[in-house]
Design a protein around this motif. Structure first.
Motif: not given
Lengths: 215, 140
Positions: A86-88, A90-91, A94, A129, A169, B46, B55
């Motif tokens: 959930t941290t880096i 997704p970015t 994207r 996913y 996390k 994020n 997303l």
């Protein structure tokens, strides 16, 4: 008369600058060493040998054994992630998605994402996913492998730090680099996938790398 | 004449009170918006994106004003405790699990909630911290 010599000087300086402007070439990353090789004519000479990505074999999102052969003749972008991150991630994805869309129709470009969550991210999880991210088809491979094989490949070969961390996390820590690999499996770039400007640079560098092979 | 002056001063005074009341809420709103934006960047962006676009089908967009309005009392719970149910947003089903953010204090939840419901094309006004605190106690 004085004027003419001025003009001559200006022109020659201009030419000098113009000739200095080389075609941009991407750097080589990783270890390198000198090796004596024989060229086509059989003459021995010393050449630089760069670090390359070794052979690999993993299951992809369709549960098909996928090896480094699938990237033969292509430049590709590799990264390490996991689906429940959930941290880096997704970015990163994207941003990588925008690169994917830019090069969708280019058969010489591929994308390879390795999961580092060997416990949960089995191929069917990766498939779901990928579909939800909006990726379909073999151009972007999502690969599953054992902890050893993936972690060694990441740290020793792609030079990306990954690890399990029970204090983090989501249980894993990793760097968000998008690593650019050329057709000879050498590392030619590493871009922070969480930073838009670096991802833009990647978009500019892929054509530069492809141009090297157009001779 | 004197009465007239006193009357007008008095009514100006009353108007002044009302205007300054509104100002206090506007100030609160601006305050929440600015802090909420920072929290959004750190915790939400994020997955939900810089413009709340979401997303793919992994994370829903935050632009469905109708959903936000209907579920207003549950938004605080989603933000703090995450979500693990199917949600219909813009007519599209989202089933991925949203993580919890137990580290957020009630005031943080209120601020980020006010930011979201007043950004990305949403305009649902101010929600005070006390209301959010109550919503959080009623989470299922």
């Amino acid at each position: 008369m004085k004027n003419i010599s001025y003009i001559t000087i200006l022109i020659s300086v201009g030419l000098l600058f113009a000739s200095c402007k080389q075609e941009r070439k991407l750097p080589f990353y990783g270890e390198r060493h000198a090796e004596t090789v024989k060229d086509a004519a059989g003459v021995e000479k010393i050449d630089t040998v760069y670090q390359t990505i070794p052979a690999w074999s993993f299951l992809n999102q369709d549960s098909i054994v996928t090896t480094n052969k699938s990237t033969d003749g292509k430049v590709y972008v590799a990264d390490f992630f996991f689906t429940s991150c959930t941290t880096i991630c997704p970015t990163m994805h994207r941003n990588l998605m925008t690169v994917y869309n830019d090069f969708k129709s280019n058969p010489d470009v591929m994308f390879v994402s390795h999961t580092i969550d060997f416990k949960y991210d089995k191929p069917h999880v990766l498939k779901k996913y990928a579909q939800k991210l909006g990726v379909d088809g073999p151009k972007w491979q999502f690969l599953y492998g054992t902890k050893d094989s993936v972690y060694t490949l990441a740290e020793k070969n792609y030079l990306v730090a990954v690890g399990e961390d029970s204090t983090a996390k989501d249980g894993y820590i990793h760097q968000g680099y998008l690593v650019l690999i050329d057709k000879d499996r050498r590392i030619r770039g590493a871009y922070d996938g969480t930073k838009e400007d670096q991802v833009e640079q990647l978009k500019k560098d892929i054509p530069v790398l492809l141009a090297e092979y157009k001779k | 004449m004197r009465k007239y002056i006193i009357n007008s001063v008095f009514s100006l005074f009353i108007i002044g009170i009302i205007v300054s009341c509104q100002n206090q809420e506007t100030i609160d709103l601006q305050n929440y918006m600015s802090n909420g934006k920072d929290i959004y960047k750190a915790k939400c962006q994020n997955c939900h994106g810089v413009n709340g676009e979401g997303l793919g089908k992994l994370a829903p967009p935050l632009t469905d004003s109708v959903f936000l309005k209907v579920n207003k009392a549950r938004l605080a719970c989603f933000i703090k405790n995450g979500a693990n149910e199917s949600l219909i947003i813009h007519g599209q089903e989202y089933k991925e699990k949203m993580p919890a953010f137990p580290e957020l204090a009630d005031i943080d939840v209120a601020q980020v909630m006010v930011f979201i419901t007043n950004s990305f094309g949403n305009k649902q006004g101010f929600v005070p911290y006390s209301k959010v605190s109550k919503d959080l106690q009623d989470c299922k």
